[in-house]
Design a protein around this motif. Structure first.
Motif: not given
Lengths: 356, 474
Positions: B328, B378-379, B381-388
C-alpha cells in the motif's frame, strides 16, 4: 496512622502514615504550617547532606509490601517502606532480582531510591535509576502524583521515575515504585584474583570489586559460561556470590570518578581509610575514623570531573567540609523544579547540594 | 531588525532557509502530520544554537529542534510556525576509549557512531530500525529504543552527560563520566523530553564492548502464542537474549516478497532471537532458546551460519515497515506497550479491531519488552480509509492501556499521542508534568504543542485551548 512525640533538644512529632491519603494530609498540613519534615525509611542514610532539624519525622514503614508482581513481566511494584532485604528474598524465590544493594541492612526500597544508592553489580547491570519504571509520590503540598508506568519500556511524558533517584524527597515523598527486574541465571561464582589486570580476561563480568587489598570477580550465567570464565581467571573460586559489606566507620564517603580513574582513586585514598571500589563503574565507597585527607581527595576528584560526597559524619565533626563539594551546574533550574513540587520546601530541606 | 535578518546575522545567509519548497520539506517528519515552518536554521556550534535561541526569544517565535526527521509521532513538526533548528551540522565525535565513552554532536547519525567506535572494539547499544538515518540528538529527545534494548536498555541508559541550550540561551553541561552527579538528575529528565525543555547540542554516551560471539536464530511457529510463550520461558530460564523479535505471517510475507531471504511464509509467526557473549555462553544459550522453542511448538529452528546470513535476517526485521510500501502507498503504525504476559490477548484484540474496520494489520514487535507495533497499510488519498485508520489506531492504543500498558514504548508522544495522555494520566499527573516543563521553559519557546495536552497545568486559565489544527492529519 500512629503518632508519637520524640526528640531531644528539639521536640518533633513522629508520624507513621498507613495510607497515601493520610500522608497527603500530613504534608498539606506541613506546608500550611511551614513544618520541616524528615523522611525515614530504614534510617541508614540520615547522615547524607545537611539533615534538617525536623518538626515531623515521617516513618515510611506503614507503606510497605509487594503490591503487584508477575514474574513473567519482569516487574514488581512495592511500597516505599518495603525493606530491600525482604523484597530481594521474595524475588530470589522465583530466581529474580531487583538489582538493589546486596548488603542493604535495614534500607528500604524508597530510601535506596531517594538516596540514589546502587547495587555493586552496577558496572554490568547499571544503577538504581535504570530499574525505575513508575513512581508514585506525594508532593510537599500534598498532591498525589504518578509518573511512568508498570511496563518495562515507556516514553510517555517526562521521566519522573528516574528524576526522583537521588533527589532526597525534594520532589515529594515516594510512596511506591515499580521496578524492572532481572532474572538470576542458574550459575554464579566469586573468584579471588591476584591482580586487577587479569579481570580483563572476562569481557563483561557481573562485578569486579576491590577491597582491603584483595580483588574479586563476580560471575553469573549458564554453568558453561561461569565454568570457563572461572578457569580463565585462574583464581581461587567459590560457588555463589559473596558480597562484601560497605566499609563502616564514623566517617563514610562516596568517591565518584570516571571509571578509568578507579585505580588512581584507590591509590589516592588516605592509607588508613577502608574502601570498596567498584571497577568499571567509577564508584569507591570508603570509611575512616577521622576526616583528614578528605579535602585533598575531593580536590583531585573534582579535577577529574567527579566528586567526593560525605555519606555519614559525626555531628559537628566535618570541619567545614561541604557534604557535597562543588555545587553541580543548573542549580537555579533545580531550585525552580523543587519549588514546583514542594513550594514551601518542607521535605528534607537543605539536604541537596547548594543548600536546596 | 526582522527575525530573518537577526537569524542571518548569526548564521549567515546560506544557513537560514526560507524558500517555500524548503519550508515544506522541513514542515514534515516521518509521521502523517505536517505543520508550517517559518524558517529553517542550521547552526554549526553550541554558541550558534544559543544565539538562535536568543533571537527566537526576542521575537517570541518558537524553536523546533530537528534531527533527521525520522520520528513517527510528529515530534519534529512546527505546528504553528516557528524556527526549525536542524542539528545535522553538529556532527563531531570524540571517543574516550579508556572510559568507553564518547562526546557526540546531536547531528551524528546513530550508525556512524558505532562505525567510528568499531575499530576500538566498542559500539553504541541503542539501535532503532532507522539507525542508518536517525541522529543521536533525536535518539536523546525520544529516548529511542531498538531491537537490542531488551538486554541493554534504551537511550537513557546510555547517556552519561548532555550539553544543552536552555531558555535565555544558557548553556549547561550536565552529568559526566563519573556516576551519580550530586543534585537532581537534570540530564536524565532532558532525555526523552522531545525537545520541549531545550536544545541538546552534544551527548556524552556510554559505549559497550563488542561481544565476543553472537548467534542469531529464526524460529517459526504455527501459532503466535507458541512464539510468545517461548519468549517468556527463555527469560524465566535466566537468560535475557540481546533481542527477541516477533513478526506475524502477514509481515513475514511482505518482507519475504521484497527481500527474498527464504523466510517461512506459511507459519503464523516467526521469532528472531539473538544471543551474545562469550562463545561458551552463546552456544549454551542458543541451545536453550532452541529447545524451549521446540517445546513450545516451533516447527523449525534456523541458525544464521555466518555474518552474511545474520545481516539478512536483521535486514528483514529492520526494513519491515519499508517492505509494506509494496502493498500500500501509506502505512500508519502505533507504538504501544503491554505487560509481556498479556501480549497474546492484546494481539488478538488488535486483529479484531482491524477486522471490524476492514483494515489490513501487520505485526512486528519487540516481544521481549511487550512493545507492539501494529501497522495498518492503506491508501491515504482515500479520506474514508484515513479516518478508519485513525479510529482503529486509537482503539488499539486504548486496548493496550486497558491491559495496564503504556501509550508509547519508544517512538514518543509528540503531537500524535498528545491528547491521549489524558487516557493514561490523571489531571494531577499531567499538572506535575507541565510544572516540569514550566521550570525549564516558562515562555513555552521549545517545541510547543508537543507531549502535553493544552491545559495540562491545572491552574493554567490563561491561554485559549488550542486543538490540533485542521489539516494536520494528512
Amino acid at each position: 496512622m500512629t503518632e508519637a512525640a520524640g526528640g531531644g533538644r528539639r521536640a518533633y512529632r513522629e508520624v507513621t502514615p498507613d495510607s497515601v491519603e493520610t500522608l497527603a494530609l500530613v504534608l498539606r498540613e506541613a506546608t500550611e504550617s511551614r513544618s520541616v519534615v524528615q523522611v525515614v525509611g530504614g534510617g541508614t542514610r540520615q547522615g547524607y547532606g545537611s539533615p534538617p532539624a525536623p518538626d515531623i519525622v515521617l516513618d515510611m514503614a506503614g507503606l510497605s509490601g509487594i503490591e503487584e508482581w508477575d514474574p513473567d513481566d519482569l516487574t514488581v511494584t512495592v511500597g516505599a517502606g518495603t525493606p530491600v532485604a525482604d523484597l530481594e528474598a521474595e524475588l530470589a524465590g522465583r530466581s529474580q532480582t531487583a538489582v538493589l544493594p546486596e548488603v542493604p541492612g535495614a534500607s528500604t526500597v524508597g530510601g535506596v531510591v531517594a538516596a540514589g544508592m546502587s547495587s555493586l553489580r552496577r558496572g554490568r547491570l547499571l544503577g538504581t535509576r535504570e530499574r525505575m519504571l513508575e513512581v508514585r509520590l506525594v508532593t510537599g503540598d500534598g498532591r498525589v502524583v504518578r509518573g511512568g508506568g508498570r511496563v518495562v519500556k515507556n516514553v510517555s511524558g517526562y521521566d519522573l521515575p528516574r528524576l526522583v533517584v537521588g533527589a532526597f524527597g525534594s520532589l515529594g515523598v515516594i510512596t511506591s515504585v515499580c521496578l524492572k527486574l532481572w532474572p538470576r541465571p542458574p550459575a554464579a561464582a566469586t573468584v579471588s584474583i591476584g591482580d586487577l589486570e587479569s579481570a580483563g580476561r572476562v569481557r563483561r563480568p557481573l562485578a569486579v570489586l576491590e577491597h582491603d587489598g584483595s580483588t574479586e570477580v563476580f560471575l553469573w550465567g549458564t554453568p558453561e559460561e561461569v565454568f570457563s570464565s572461572t578457569a580463565r581467571l585462574e583464581g581461587e573460586s567459590r560457588e555463589g556470590h559473596h558480597w562484601p559489606a560497605d566499609p563502616a566507620g564514623p566517617y563514610r564517603w562516596s568517591l565518584r570518578i570516571p571509571p578509568a580513574s578507579t585505580t588512581a582513586g584507590v591509590s589516592r585514598l588516605p592509607p588508613v581509610w577502608s574502601y570498596l571500589a567498584i571497577h568499571g563503574a567509577g564508584e569507591i565507597r570508603a570509611a575512616s575514623d577521622v576526616p583528614d585527607g578528605a579535602e585533598d581527595l575531593r580536590g583531585w576528584a573534582e579535577g577529574v570531573g567527579g566528586s567526593l560526597v560525605v555519606v555519614e559524619a559525626p555531628k559537628d565533626g566535618i570541619n567545614g567540609l561541604d557534604p557535597w563539594g562543588k555545587p553541580p551546574p543548573g542549580l537555579e533550574i533545580q531550585r525552580r523544579l523543587i519549588a514546583q513540587f514542594d513550594p514551601a520546601r518542607v521535605i528534607n530541606p537543605g539536604r541537596l547540594p547548594g543548600g536546596l | 531588525m526582522s527575525l530573518v535578518q537577526d537569524l542571518r546575522a548569526v548564521l549567515g545567509d546560506d544557513r537560514v532557509l526560507e524558500e517555500p519548497v524548503e519550508l515544506y520539506l522541513y514542515s514534515r517528519d516521518a509521521s502523517l502530520m505536517h505543520g508550517q515552518a517559518t524558517y529553517v536554521a542550521f547552526p554549526h556550534t553550541t554558541a550558534e544554537v544559543a544565539a538562535v535561541v536568543r533571537v527566537a526569544e526576542a521575537h517570541a517565535v518558537p524553536i523546533i529542534p530537528r534531527g533527521a526527521g525520522t520520528g513517527l509521532a510528529a515530534g519534529a513538526i512546527p505546528v504553528d510556525g516557528g524556527i526549525v533548528l536542524s542539528t545535522t551540522s553538529m556532527n563531531q565525535i570524540e571517543l574516550d576509549v579508556d572510559n568507553r565513552t564518547a562526546w557526540v554532536g546531536a547531528g551524528v547519525i546513530n550508525l556512524d557512531l558505532s562505525k567510528e567506535a568499531e575499530p576500538y572494539g566498542l559500539s553504541f547499544a541503542p539501535d532503532p530500525s532507522s539507525q542508518s538515518a536517525c541522529t543521536i540528538g533525536g535518539n536523546v529527545a525520544n529516548n529511542s529504543g531498538g531491537a537490542h534494548c531488551l538486554a541493554e536498555g534504551a537511550t537513557t541508559s546510555h547517556v552519561l552527560g548532555l550539553e544543552v541550550v536552555l531558555a535565555g540561551g544558557e548553556v549547561l553541561v550536565l552529568g559526566g563520566q563519573a556516576p551519580d552527579t550530586p543534585g537532581l538528575d537534570l540530564k536524565g529528565l532532558i532525555v526523552g523530553s522531545e525537545g520541549t525543555l531545550g536544545v541538546v547540542t552534544r551527548a556524552l554516551v556510554r559505549l559497550l564492548p563488542i561481544e565476543a560471539d553472537v548467534r542469531t536464530l529464526l524460529l517459526d511457529f504455527e501459532d503466535l502464542s507458541g512464539a510468545t510463550r517461548t519468549v517468556s520461558d527463555v527469560i524465566a530460564a535466566g537468560v535475557v537474549p540481546a533481542a527477541l523479535e516477533i513478526m506475524d505471517q502477514k509481515m513475514t510475507t511482505a518482507v519475504e516478497n521484497w527481500l527474498r531471504a527464504g523466510l517461512p511464509c506459511d507459519c503464523a509467526a516467526i521469532l528472531l532471537a539473538e544471543v551474545v557473549g562469550e562463545p561458551e555462553a552463546v552456544e549454551a544459550e542458543a541451545a536453550l532458546v532452541s529447545s524451549i522453542g521446540l517445546e513450545n511448538g516451533a516447527r523449525n529452528v534456523q541458525v544464521a551460519r555466518d555474518e552474511e546470513e545474520r545481516a539478512i535476517l536483521w535486514k528483514g526485521r529492520k526494513s519491515a515497515f519499508g517492505a509494506v510500501a509494496q502493498v500500500s502507498p501509506n502505512y500508519y503504525l502505533h507504538d504501544t506497550v503491554v505487560p509481556r504476559s498479556r501480549l497474546v490477548e492484546t494481539m488478538e484484540e488488535v486483529q479484531a479491531i482491524a477486522d471490524r474496520y476492514g483494515l489490513d494489520v501487520y505485526n512486528v514487535f519487540h516481544a521481549g519488552d511487550g512493545n507492539l507495533h501494529p501497522l495498518m497499510a492503506f491508501d491515504a488519498s482515500d479520506p474514508v480509509m484515513l479516518d478508519k485508520v485513525h479510529r482503529a489506531g486509537e482503539e488499539m492504543v486504548a486496548a493496550c492501556l486497558a491491559r495496564g500498558g503504556a501509550l508509547s514504548g519508544e517512538h514518543g508522544i509528540g503531537l500524535e499521542k498528545r491528547d491521549m495522555m489524558r487516557d493514561d494520566f490523571t489531571e494531577l499527573d499531567l499538572d506535575a508534568q507541565a510544572r516540569l516543563k514550566e521550570a525549564f521553559d516558562p515562555a513555552g519557546l521549545f517545541n510547543p504543542a508537543k507531549v502535553l495536552p493544552e491545559g495540562s497545568r491545572c491552574f493554567d486559565f490563561g491561554g485559549v485551548r488550542r486543538e490540533i489544527p485542521d489539516g494536520a492529519w494528512l
